[in-house]
Design a protein around this motif. Sequence first.
Motif, PDB file in Angstrom:
ATOM      1  N   ASP A  55    -143.009 -30.875 -21.484  1.00 39.00           N
ATOM      2  CA  ASP A  55    -143.006 -30.142 -20.214  1.00 39.00           C
ATOM      3  C   ASP A  55    -144.279 -29.314 -20.073  1.00 39.00           C
ATOM      4  O   ASP A  55    -144.898 -29.261 -19.001  1.00 39.00           O
ATOM      5  CB  ASP A  55    -141.783 -29.224 -20.124  1.00 39.00           C
ATOM      6  N   ALA A  56    -144.665 -28.653 -21.161  1.00 41.17           N
ATOM      7  CA  ALA A  56    -145.860 -27.808 -21.132  1.00 41.17           C
ATOM      8  C   ALA A  56    -147.123 -28.641 -20.911  1.00 41.17           C
ATOM      9  O   ALA A  56    -148.000 -28.273 -20.120  1.00 41.17           O
ATOM     10  CB  ALA A  56    -145.969 -27.005 -22.427  1.00 41.17           C
ATOM     11  N   HIS A  63    -151.449 -30.463 -17.395  1.00 44.22           N
ATOM     12  CA  HIS A  63    -152.302 -31.596 -17.012  1.00 44.22           C
ATOM     13  C   HIS A  63    -151.651 -32.404 -15.888  1.00 44.22           C
ATOM     14  O   HIS A  63    -151.342 -33.588 -16.068  1.00 44.22           O
ATOM     15  CB  HIS A  63    -152.552 -32.487 -18.226  1.00 44.22           C
ATOM     16  N   PRO A  64    -151.454 -31.808 -14.725  1.00 44.32           N
ATOM     17  CA  PRO A  64    -150.827 -32.557 -13.621  1.00 44.32           C
ATOM     18  C   PRO A  64    -151.694 -33.747 -13.221  1.00 44.32           C
ATOM     19  O   PRO A  64    -152.918 -33.656 -13.149  1.00 44.32           O
ATOM     20  CB  PRO A  64    -150.761 -31.511 -12.496  1.00 44.32           C
ATOM     21  N   GLY A  65    -151.019 -34.874 -13.006  1.00 42.60           N
ATOM     22  CA  GLY A  65    -151.741 -36.076 -12.635  1.00 42.60           C
ATOM     23  C   GLY A  65    -152.241 -36.883 -13.816  1.00 42.60           C
ATOM     24  O   GLY A  65    -152.633 -38.033 -13.665  1.00 42.60           O
ATOM     25  N   ARG A  66    -152.200 -36.288 -15.016  1.00 41.66           N
ATOM     26  CA  ARG A  66    -152.674 -37.006 -16.203  1.00 41.66           C
ATOM     27  C   ARG A  66    -151.543 -37.330 -17.174  1.00 41.66           C
ATOM     28  O   ARG A  66    -151.688 -38.211 -18.011  1.00 41.66           O
ATOM     29  CB  ARG A  66    -153.744 -36.184 -16.937  1.00 41.66           C
ATOM     30  N   LEU A  67    -150.425 -36.584 -17.077  1.00 41.83           N
ATOM     31  CA  LEU A  67    -149.282 -36.853 -17.962  1.00 41.83           C
ATOM     32  C   LEU A  67    -147.977 -36.653 -17.214  1.00 41.83           C
ATOM     33  O   LEU A  67    -147.770 -35.624 -16.566  1.00 41.83           O
ATOM     34  CB  LEU A  67    -149.313 -35.930 -19.183  1.00 41.83           C
ATOM     35  N   VAL A 103    -132.323 -34.948 -28.002  1.00 44.60           N
ATOM     36  CA  VAL A 103    -133.587 -34.820 -27.278  1.00 44.60           C
ATOM     37  C   VAL A 103    -134.497 -33.849 -28.022  1.00 44.60           C
ATOM     38  O   VAL A 103    -134.101 -32.732 -28.358  1.00 44.60           O
ATOM     39  CB  VAL A 103    -133.348 -34.325 -25.839  1.00 44.60           C
ATOM     40  N   CYS A 104    -135.715 -34.297 -28.302  1.00 41.79           N
ATOM     41  CA  CYS A 104    -136.666 -33.444 -29.007  1.00 41.79           C
ATOM     42  C   CYS A 104    -138.018 -33.488 -28.302  1.00 41.79           C
ATOM     43  O   CYS A 104    -138.318 -34.425 -27.573  1.00 41.79           O
ATOM     44  CB  CYS A 104    -136.808 -33.868 -30.470  1.00 41.79           C
ATOM     45  N   PHE A 105    -138.783 -32.451 -28.493  1.00 44.46           N
ATOM     46  CA  PHE A 105    -140.131 -32.296 -27.946  1.00 44.46           C
ATOM     47  C   PHE A 105    -140.161 -32.119 -26.430  1.00 44.46           C
ATOM     48  O   PHE A 105    -141.250 -32.190 -25.840  1.00 44.46           O
ATOM     49  CB  PHE A 105    -141.025 -33.480 -28.342  1.00 44.46           C
ATOM     50  N   ALA A 106    -139.010 -31.856 -25.802  1.00 44.67           N
ATOM     51  CA  ALA A 106    -139.012 -31.652 -24.352  1.00 44.67           C
ATOM     52  C   ALA A 106    -139.875 -30.455 -23.939  1.00 44.67           C
ATOM     53  O   ALA A 106    -140.675 -30.570 -22.999  1.00 44.67           O
ATOM     54  CB  ALA A 106    -137.586 -31.498 -23.834  1.00 44.67           C
ATOM     55  N   PRO A 107    -139.771 -29.294 -24.613  1.00 46.88           N
ATOM     56  CA  PRO A 107    -140.618 -28.160 -24.205  1.00 46.88           C
ATOM     57  C   PRO A 107    -142.106 -28.468 -24.327  1.00 46.88           C
ATOM     58  O   PRO A 107    -142.905 -28.095 -23.454  1.00 46.88           O
ATOM     59  CB  PRO A 107    -140.204 -27.037 -25.168  1.00 46.88           C
ATOM     60  N   GLN A 108    -142.479 -29.169 -25.402  1.00 47.74           N
ATOM     61  CA  GLN A 108    -143.897 -29.506 -25.587  1.00 47.74           C
ATOM     62  C   GLN A 108    -144.378 -30.453 -24.488  1.00 47.74           C
ATOM     63  O   GLN A 108    -145.477 -30.280 -23.943  1.00 47.74           O
ATOM     64  CB  GLN A 108    -144.112 -30.151 -26.956  1.00 47.74           C
TER      65      GLN A 108
END
Length: 198
Positions: A79-80, A85-89, A72-77
């Motif tokens: 998540d951030a 951007h709640p509702g957009r991603l 698994v990669c890019f999970a922190p990015q």
Amino acid sequence: AAASGSPIRFGGKFHVPIVEGVRHKEDGVKRVVMISTGTGVGPLVGAAEEALRIPDYPPIDILACYRSRDEVCFAPQLDALAAEHPGRLKWRSVISSEDGGRISASAKNLEHLTAAVAGFKKPGGGIDTHFHLIGNGAMVNEFKAGLVQGGVPEARVTIEMYFNHKAEPDPTAVDAIATTVSAALAKAKAKAPAPVAA
């Protein structure tokens, strides 16, 4: 080797960039679903960062598929970005070694797809969701065939393959994807309000 500070020129044959390939203003796209395998999620992160800088860009749902948890990669990015951007991603991962196989392997795994495309048929007909598939040719070929067979117009599906380009789609997987998409379309159609008489 080039000396430190030497200018570098990037070149090659490229397809349309992910964000530009989603013609949301011209084609009425209201939602974007991106599906990746392995490191294919990397370009999706960059695309999401770019898209989120466009105020009227449609909401994005990323399904990132991996073979094992340690890949698994890019999970922190992600998540951030989702928190910023709640509702957009939104994003979720599918780990084939823990989830009974790849995303097309079972009805349970395909629930991820159902969740991503729930309500993706706009009232009055037509599909307002754009799909971008990136990564292993086996996944890309299967999902493209399954989406189209399930009722998604080819113009609503863009792809990038990194390897395994000539992989033949597994008919069972294609049928499973198509069935899932068809069911989601039928459910959305049933929920759509009846047209108002003029």
